[in-house]
Design a protein around this motif. Structure first.
Motif, mmCIF file in Angstrom:
data_model
loop_
_atom_site.group_PDB
_atom_site.id
_atom_site.type_symbol
_atom_site.label_atom_id
_atom_site.label_comp_id
_atom_site.label_asym_id
_atom_site.label_seq_id
_atom_site.Cartn_x
_atom_site.Cartn_y
_atom_site.Cartn_z
ATOM 1 N N LEU A 263 -5.096 48.821 0.092
ATOM 2 C CA LEU A 263 -5.822 49.980 -0.429
ATOM 3 C C LEU A 263 -7.302 49.914 -0.054
ATOM 4 O O LEU A 263 -7.925 50.946 0.249
ATOM 5 C CB LEU A 263 -5.665 50.056 -1.949
ATOM 6 C CG LEU A 263 -4.257 50.382 -2.465
ATOM 7 C CD1 LEU A 263 -4.212 50.263 -3.987
ATOM 8 C CD2 LEU A 263 -3.833 51.772 -2.027
ATOM 9 N N MET A 264 -7.858 48.709 -0.063
ATOM 10 C CA MET A 264 -9.263 48.555 0.298
ATOM 11 C C MET A 264 -9.488 48.921 1.762
ATOM 12 O O MET A 264 -10.486 49.575 2.108
ATOM 13 C CB MET A 264 -9.727 47.120 0.036
ATOM 14 C CG MET A 264 -11.196 46.876 0.345
ATOM 15 S SD MET A 264 -11.753 45.212 -0.113
ATOM 16 C CE MET A 264 -11.004 44.241 1.201
ATOM 17 N N PHE A 265 -8.573 48.520 2.626
ATOM 18 C CA PHE A 265 -8.706 48.841 4.047
ATOM 19 C C PHE A 265 -8.704 50.359 4.253
ATOM 20 O O PHE A 265 -9.526 50.898 4.990
ATOM 21 C CB PHE A 265 -7.565 48.196 4.834
ATOM 22 C CG PHE A 265 -7.678 48.376 6.318
ATOM 23 C CD1 PHE A 265 -8.344 47.444 7.095
ATOM 24 C CD2 PHE A 265 -7.114 49.483 6.944
ATOM 25 C CE1 PHE A 265 -8.455 47.608 8.471
ATOM 26 C CE2 PHE A 265 -7.222 49.667 8.318
ATOM 27 C CZ PHE A 265 -7.895 48.723 9.084
ATOM 28 N N LEU A 266 -7.771 51.023 3.582
ATOM 29 C CA LEU A 266 -7.658 52.475 3.750
ATOM 30 C C LEU A 266 -8.789 53.227 3.041
ATOM 31 O O LEU A 266 -9.258 54.255 3.525
ATOM 32 C CB LEU A 266 -6.305 52.952 3.214
ATOM 33 C CG LEU A 266 -5.057 52.416 3.940
ATOM 34 C CD1 LEU A 266 -3.791 52.851 3.205
ATOM 35 C CD2 LEU A 266 -5.028 52.896 5.386
ATOM 36 N N GLY A 267 -9.201 52.724 1.894
ATOM 37 C CA GLY A 267 -10.175 53.457 1.084
ATOM 38 C C GLY A 267 -11.612 53.034 1.255
ATOM 39 O O GLY A 267 -12.490 53.488 0.508
ATOM 40 N N ALA A 268 -11.908 52.167 2.252
ATOM 41 C CA ALA A 268 -13.273 51.675 2.435
ATOM 42 C C ALA A 268 -14.304 52.801 2.597
ATOM 43 O O ALA A 268 -15.377 52.753 1.979
ATOM 44 C CB ALA A 268 -13.329 50.718 3.623
ATOM 45 N N VAL B 54 -18.394 49.695 5.725
ATOM 46 C CA VAL B 54 -16.974 49.958 5.970
ATOM 47 C C VAL B 54 -16.410 48.974 6.990
ATOM 48 O O VAL B 54 -15.298 48.459 6.836
ATOM 49 C CB VAL B 54 -16.773 51.410 6.442
ATOM 50 C CG1 VAL B 54 -15.345 51.619 6.962
ATOM 51 C CG2 VAL B 54 -17.049 52.374 5.295
ATOM 52 N N ARG B 55 -17.179 48.672 8.036
ATOM 53 C CA ARG B 55 -16.711 47.745 9.075
ATOM 54 C C ARG B 55 -16.427 46.366 8.496
ATOM 55 O O ARG B 55 -15.368 45.782 8.732
ATOM 56 C CB ARG B 55 -17.751 47.632 10.182
ATOM 57 C CG ARG B 55 -17.869 48.848 11.084
ATOM 58 C CD ARG B 55 -18.860 48.578 12.200
ATOM 59 N NE ARG B 55 -18.365 47.542 13.104
ATOM 60 C CZ ARG B 55 -19.109 46.959 14.052
ATOM 61 N NH1 ARG B 55 -20.384 47.298 14.189
ATOM 62 N NH2 ARG B 55 -18.583 46.043 14.837
ATOM 63 N N VAL B 56 -17.365 45.835 7.713
ATOM 64 C CA VAL B 56 -17.180 44.470 7.205
ATOM 65 C C VAL B 56 -16.122 44.416 6.112
ATOM 66 O O VAL B 56 -15.386 43.426 5.988
ATOM 67 C CB VAL B 56 -18.523 43.887 6.709
ATOM 68 C CG1 VAL B 56 -19.527 43.829 7.846
ATOM 69 C CG2 VAL B 56 -19.085 44.672 5.539
ATOM 70 N N LEU B 57 -16.017 45.474 5.324
ATOM 71 C CA LEU B 57 -15.036 45.486 4.244
ATOM 72 C C LEU B 57 -13.615 45.477 4.804
ATOM 73 O O LEU B 57 -12.718 44.826 4.248
ATOM 74 C CB LEU B 57 -15.250 46.711 3.362
ATOM 75 C CG LEU B 57 -14.593 46.701 1.976
ATOM 76 C CD1 LEU B 57 -15.101 45.533 1.158
ATOM 77 C CD2 LEU B 57 -14.879 48.016 1.246
ATOM 78 N N ARG B 58 -13.393 46.183 5.886
ATOM 79 C CA ARG B 58 -12.064 46.203 6.486
ATOM 80 C C ARG B 58 -11.688 44.863 7.108
ATOM 81 O O ARG B 58 -10.511 44.511 7.162
ATOM 82 C CB ARG B 58 -12.000 47.326 7.526
ATOM 83 C CG ARG B 58 -11.835 48.698 6.878
ATOM 84 C CD ARG B 58 -11.793 49.819 7.875
ATOM 85 N NE ARG B 58 -11.258 51.042 7.256
ATOM 86 C CZ ARG B 58 -11.293 52.240 7.804
ATOM 87 N NH1 ARG B 58 -11.853 52.400 9.019
ATOM 88 N NH2 ARG B 58 -10.783 53.276 7.183
ATOM 89 N N ILE B 59 -12.670 44.121 7.551
ATOM 90 C CA ILE B 59 -12.392 42.768 8.042
ATOM 91 C C ILE B 59 -11.851 41.901 6.904
ATOM 92 O O ILE B 59 -10.882 41.159 7.052
ATOM 93 C CB ILE B 59 -13.674 42.145 8.634
ATOM 94 C CG1 ILE B 59 -14.080 42.881 9.912
ATOM 95 C CG2 ILE B 59 -13.487 40.658 8.905
ATOM 96 C CD1 ILE B 59 -15.459 42.492 10.427
#
Length: 483
Positions: A366-371, A389-394
């Protein structure tokens, strides 16, 4: 009862104890989101000021948690052994000793508050706000310590609901206090009617003061709950006092009705130190690593500092459910050890880890999709949003193994095994994360720092999984914290 039915029953107990703690953790994160968005609306400089000292606040907060845990693990094991009187004695020692510790920590924090932003390499424009924020945080540390002590004692006695409700209430109070203290008096439109909302316009300082006030109110209520209302731990009850007063007025002996006198017993403090010192060392080392990481990020600029701070806040929505399950694991494993049932403790630990990994795998997705949505709520700055958003998806890819490390640590804590987990965290943080971040940051910027973080969390999770499955944590001599 068949093996399958027994497993189902154990899992049910893990879930039942986890839900209140998870809800409290989630409410805490929602509070952080609201705080971050309130401060974020003031601009990147305000966000960076709080982000600069956040790793140091984690250090002091972690030390307070360690102090409380040294006593709460004893409470869990004594409750499991049906030794409620001894558990109450531990609580008395916990209140006294941790209050002294909280006062000392507060004094140290106040003393370093004006120098801290300089030590951390903060830019000139954010140092003043950062210093004032940390000063107010340090003043509130005794209240935070009492909240941790009372709340962890209630949780380890099996009462998850009361501390969870109070922590949720604290989140609401924090939002209310912050809304008045951060912003100036303003007008808002409600159903086409202009309403004047009073405000102090204190900015970052108001954010710190609002949180401190919420902490103080909650600490008082948490102490009341454990000392006067807890079924297993209350030290003084209304009926007890009324009976004592009635017997006294009638001339009847009241020896059996007065609360027991306090007699300091060094064994409880020694056990608490044995359990808490490895955790305190772990938190010091871990937060020292976070501070080193802050120094790595600080030269990358205000946008990177702000994006890093907000990304940490956003990611916490993923791992706080794991922290709630970890709390349940500490209680169930500790009570099982106290009852002399190590096999049951192992089963609780395994089930809690599986549940935590499953939940955090979902939240990671959910975090990857909702960043993008997360950062749109946290800041209006486009540059901070894009980088965040870039670092959160990592980081999303590390969540399953991060869950393993969080929940396993909680289970081992319940068994009194705090030394080896501390060593694992030490080796992982400094040997992997900081080393990799220092190499990658000059080349990849903040993205490199978060790649290092993701890799380190995966390594840490694998090390904790090996520790759990080998079962050595039951054979180290630390399995039983009390005698």
């Amino acid at each position: 009862m068949s093996e399958k039915q027994q497993t189902r029953e154990y899992l049910k107990q893990v879930i039942q104890l986890s839900i209140p703690a998870v809800l409290a953790q989630i409410s805490s994160i929602i509070m952080q989101y609201i705080d971050a968005s309130m401060v974020g609306s003031l601009g990147a400089t305000a966000t960076a000021a709080i982000g600069l000292v956040s790793s140091t606040t984690w250090l002091f907060g972690g030390l307070c948690v360690s102090a409380a845990t040294g006593f709460s693990v004893q409470v869990a094991q004594l409750i499991g052994a049906e030794r409620d009187k001894d558990a109450k004695d531990v609580l008395r020692h916990a209140i006294l000793c941790t209050l002294v510790f909280g006062l000392i920590a507060s004094a140290v924090g106040i003393g370093i508050s004006s120098y801290l932003p300089v030590w951390l390499g903060g830019a000139e424009e954010i140092r003043g706000n950062a210093s004032r924020y940390f000063l107010i945080y340090a003043c509130a540390l005794p209240a935070a310590q009492m909240r941790h002590t009372a709340g962890s004692a209630l949780q380890c006695s099996g009462d998850m609901k009361v501390p969870s409700r109070l922590n949720i209430m604290m989140c609401g109070l924090d939002v209310v206090f912050n809304s008045f203290l951060i912003f100036p008096t303003r007008q808002i439109s409600l159903a086409n009617i202009l309403v004047t909302v009073p405000g102090a316009g204190m900015g970052v300082t108001g954010a710190a003061l609002g949180t401190a006030l919420a902490e103080a109110v909650t600490a008082v209520l948490m102490m009341y709950a454990v000392c006067f209302r807890s079924k297993r731990l209350r030290l003084v009850g209304r009926r007890q006092l009324c009976a004592a007063q009635a017997d006294l007025s009638s001339g009847v002996s009241v020896e059996h009705t007065f609360p027991e006198t306090f007699c300091f017993q060094p064994k409880y403090l020694h056990t608490a130190l044995r359990l808490a010192l490895p955790m305190a060392f772990e938190h010091t080392v871990m937060c020292g690593a976070h501070i080193a990481e802050t120094r790595i990020v600080a030269p990358l600029g205000t946008v990177s500092v702000a994006a890093n701070s907000l990304a940490v806040t956003a990611e916490s929505l993923c791992y706080m459910p794991g922290s709630g399950i970890s709390t349940a694991a500490t209680t169930l494993v500790g009570q099982s050890i106290g009852a002399g049932k190590p096999e049951r403790a192992k089963r609780y630990a395994n089930l809690a880890v599986i549940l935590g990994a499953a939940v955090m795998t979902c939240t990671g997705g959910l975090m990857f999709l909702g960043a993008p949505l997360m950062f749109s709520m946290l800041t209006p700055d486009a540059a901070i949003r894009q980088l965040g958003v870039r670092v959160l998806r990592i980081e999303a890819f590390a969540e399953p193994l991060f869950a393993v490390s969080i929940v396993t640590a909680g289970a081992l804590r319940g068994a009194g095994d705090t030394l080896i987990p501390s060593m694992i965290n030490l080796a992982s943080m400094w040997g992997v994360r900081i080393t990799a971040a220092s190499l990658l940051a000059p080349r990849l910027g903040l993205v490199g720092v978060w790649i290092a973080m993701c890799g380190e969390l995966c390594v840490r999770g694998l090390l904790f999984l090996v520790r759990l499955l080998r079962g050595k944590w039951m054979e180290t001599g630390h399995g039983r914290a009390v005698t």
